[in-house]
Write a protein that holds these residues in place. Structure first.
Motif, PDB file in Angstrom:
ATOM      1  N   ARG A   1     -31.215 -13.493  17.603  1.00 33.17           N
ATOM      2  CA  ARG A   1     -31.779 -12.318  16.947  1.00 33.17           C
ATOM      3  C   ARG A   1     -32.975 -12.674  16.079  1.00 33.17           C
ATOM      4  N   GLY A   2     -33.311 -13.972  16.005  1.00 28.95           N
ATOM      5  CA  GLY A   2     -34.398 -14.396  15.132  1.00 28.95           C
ATOM      6  C   GLY A   2     -35.765 -14.069  15.696  1.00 28.95           C
ATOM      7  N   ILE A   3     -36.695 -13.780  14.787  1.00 27.11           N
ATOM      8  CA  ILE A   3     -38.061 -13.472  15.193  1.00 27.11           C
ATOM      9  C   ILE A   3     -38.705 -14.681  15.842  1.00 27.11           C
ATOM     10  N   GLU A   4     -38.311 -15.877  15.440  1.00 30.13           N
ATOM     11  CA  GLU A   4     -38.925 -17.092  15.972  1.00 30.13           C
ATOM     12  C   GLU A   4     -38.462 -17.428  17.387  1.00 30.13           C
ATOM     13  N   ASP A   5     -37.478 -16.719  17.911  1.00 30.41           N
ATOM     14  CA  ASP A   5     -37.029 -16.964  19.274  1.00 30.41           C
ATOM     15  C   ASP A   5     -38.172 -16.670  20.244  1.00 30.41           C
ATOM     16  N   ASP A   6     -38.377 -17.584  21.178  1.00 24.52           N
ATOM     17  CA  ASP A   6     -39.462 -17.435  22.146  1.00 24.52           C
ATOM     18  C   ASP A   6     -38.894 -17.595  23.541  1.00 24.52           C
ATOM     19  N   TYR A   7     -39.057 -16.587  24.372  1.00 27.26           N
ATOM     20  CA  TYR A   7     -38.558 -16.617  25.739  1.00 27.26           C
ATOM     21  C   TYR A   7     -39.741 -16.565  26.684  1.00 27.26           C
ATOM     22  N   PRO A   8     -39.718 -17.415  27.703  1.00 28.00           N
ATOM     23  CA  PRO A   8     -40.835 -17.391  28.651  1.00 28.00           C
ATOM     24  C   PRO A   8     -40.876 -16.086  29.435  1.00 28.00           C
ATOM     25  N   VAL A   9     -42.081 -15.654  29.739  1.00 25.05           N
ATOM     26  CA  VAL A   9     -42.291 -14.435  30.510  1.00 25.05           C
ATOM     27  C   VAL A   9     -43.072 -14.816  31.759  1.00 25.05           C
ATOM     28  N   THR A  10     -42.615 -14.330  32.884  1.00 24.57           N
ATOM     29  CA  THR A  10     -43.302 -14.561  34.146  1.00 24.57           C
ATOM     30  C   THR A  10     -43.561 -13.215  34.784  1.00 24.57           C
ATOM     31  N   SER A  11     -44.714 -13.067  35.362  1.00 22.44           N
ATOM     32  CA  SER A  11     -45.002 -11.827  36.079  1.00 22.44           C
ATOM     33  C   SER A  11     -45.441 -12.182  37.492  1.00 22.44           C
ATOM     34  N   ALA A  12     -45.123 -11.299  38.399  1.00 17.92           N
ATOM     35  CA  ALA A  12     -45.497 -11.484  39.798  1.00 17.92           C
ATOM     36  C   ALA A  12     -45.860 -10.121  40.369  1.00 17.92           C
ATOM     37  N   PRO A  13     -46.966 -10.047  41.085  1.00 16.94           N
ATOM     38  CA  PRO A  13     -47.331  -8.760  41.672  1.00 16.94           C
ATOM     39  C   PRO A  13     -46.355  -8.373  42.776  1.00 16.94           C
ATOM     40  N   MET A  14     -46.035  -7.104  42.837  1.00 19.15           N
ATOM     41  CA  MET A  14     -45.154  -6.588  43.884  1.00 19.15           C
ATOM     42  C   MET A  14     -45.838  -5.395  44.509  1.00 19.15           C
ATOM     43  N   PRO A  15     -46.176  -5.500  45.787  1.00 18.80           N
ATOM     44  CA  PRO A  15     -46.867  -4.390  46.440  1.00 18.80           C
ATOM     45  C   PRO A  15     -45.966  -3.174  46.600  1.00 18.80           C
ATOM     46  N   ALA A  16     -46.590  -2.029  46.776  1.00 17.81           N
ATOM     47  CA  ALA A  16     -45.842  -0.789  47.003  1.00 17.81           C
ATOM     48  C   ALA A  16     -44.895  -0.981  48.179  1.00 17.81           C
ATOM     49  N   GLY A  17     -43.690  -0.462  48.020  1.00 18.11           N
ATOM     50  CA  GLY A  17     -42.672  -0.593  49.054  1.00 18.11           C
ATOM     51  C   GLY A  17     -41.770  -1.795  48.874  1.00 18.11           C
ATOM     52  N   SER A  18     -42.125  -2.696  47.952  1.00 17.45           N
ATOM     53  CA  SER A  18     -41.289  -3.869  47.700  1.00 17.45           C
ATOM     54  C   SER A  18     -39.947  -3.449  47.117  1.00 17.45           C
ATOM     55  N   LEU A  19     -38.934  -4.242  47.382  1.00 14.68           N
ATOM     56  CA  LEU A  19     -37.594  -3.991  46.859  1.00 14.68           C
ATOM     57  C   LEU A  19     -37.173  -5.191  46.034  1.00 14.68           C
ATOM     58  N   LEU A  20     -36.760  -4.941  44.807  1.00 11.56           N
ATOM     59  CA  LEU A  20     -36.239  -5.982  43.935  1.00 11.56           C
ATOM     60  C   LEU A  20     -34.750  -5.741  43.780  1.00 11.56           C
ATOM     61  N   ALA A  21     -33.962  -6.760  44.059  1.00 10.03           N
ATOM     62  CA  ALA A  21     -32.508  -6.660  43.921  1.00 10.03           C
ATOM     63  C   ALA A  21     -32.049  -7.739  42.942  1.00 10.03           C
ATOM     64  N   LEU A  22     -31.453  -7.314  41.856  1.00  9.97           N
ATOM     65  CA  LEU A  22     -30.859  -8.220  40.874  1.00  9.97           C
ATOM     66  C   LEU A  22     -29.359  -7.997  40.920  1.00  9.97           C
ATOM     67  N   TYR A  23     -28.612  -9.084  40.994  1.00  4.30           N
ATOM     68  CA  TYR A  23     -27.163  -8.951  41.128  1.00  4.30           C
ATOM     69  C   TYR A  23     -26.469 -10.161  40.522  1.00  4.30           C
ATOM     70  N   THR A  24     -25.221  -9.978  40.177  1.00  8.34           N
ATOM     71  CA  THR A  24     -24.419 -11.085  39.684  1.00  8.34           C
ATOM     72  C   THR A  24     -23.821 -11.836  40.868  1.00  8.34           C
ATOM     73  N   ASP A  25     -23.387 -13.036  40.609  1.00  9.66           N
ATOM     74  CA  ASP A  25     -22.922 -13.914  41.678  1.00  9.66           C
ATOM     75  C   ASP A  25     -21.756 -13.358  42.480  1.00  9.66           C
ATOM     76  N   CYS A  26     -20.968 -12.517  41.898  1.00 10.65           N
ATOM     77  CA  CYS A  26     -19.794 -12.010  42.602  1.00 10.65           C
ATOM     78  C   CYS A  26     -20.163 -11.133  43.800  1.00 10.65           C
ATOM     79  N   LEU A  27     -21.379 -10.553  43.809  1.00  4.93           N
ATOM     80  CA  LEU A  27     -21.807  -9.772  44.960  1.00  4.93           C
ATOM     81  C   LEU A  27     -21.978 -10.672  46.179  1.00  4.93           C
ATOM     82  N   ALA A  28     -22.399 -11.910  45.953  1.00  4.01           N
ATOM     83  CA  ALA A  28     -22.662 -12.821  47.066  1.00  4.01           C
ATOM     84  C   ALA A  28     -21.475 -13.722  47.389  1.00  4.01           C
TER      85      ALA A  28
END
Length: 88
Positions: free
Chosen positions: A6-33
């Motif tokens: 919860r500290g202000i000094e916490d720093d988390y890396p940020v990554t961005s990647a372009p995703m063209p129209a029509g792209s599908l992003l699926a995020l899931y927990t391991d139990c799905l697989a």
């Protein structure tokens, strides 16, 4: 949220990647697989193949299809979380 500082000094890396129209992003927990008595790499490959074959479905239908593909008839020791996002 658990595990996130919860500290202000916490720093988390940020990554961005372009995703063209029509792209599908699926995020899931391991139990799905995870499938009992199956190598996790094979299970993830099967899930990716299923997404590739069915990714054009409406997201609610795709979510149902993925849960069915996961074989909910197997005994699960963990919950499943799934987030689907289609880029317009």
């Amino acid at each position: 949220m658990l595990g996130i500082g919860r500290g202000i000094e916490d720093d988390y890396p940020v990554t961005s990647a372009p995703m063209p129209a029509g792209s599908l992003l699926a995020l899931y927990t391991d139990c799905l697989a995870e499938t009992p008595d199956t190598d996790i790499t094979d299970s993830i490959t099967a899930l990716a193949d299923h997404l590739t074959s069915n990714g054009d479905q409406p997201l609610d239908d795709l979510a149902d299809s993925l849960l069915h593909h996961a074989g909910l008839h197997h005994t699960r020791t963990d919950d499943i979380a799934l987030l689907l996002l289609r880029i317009r």
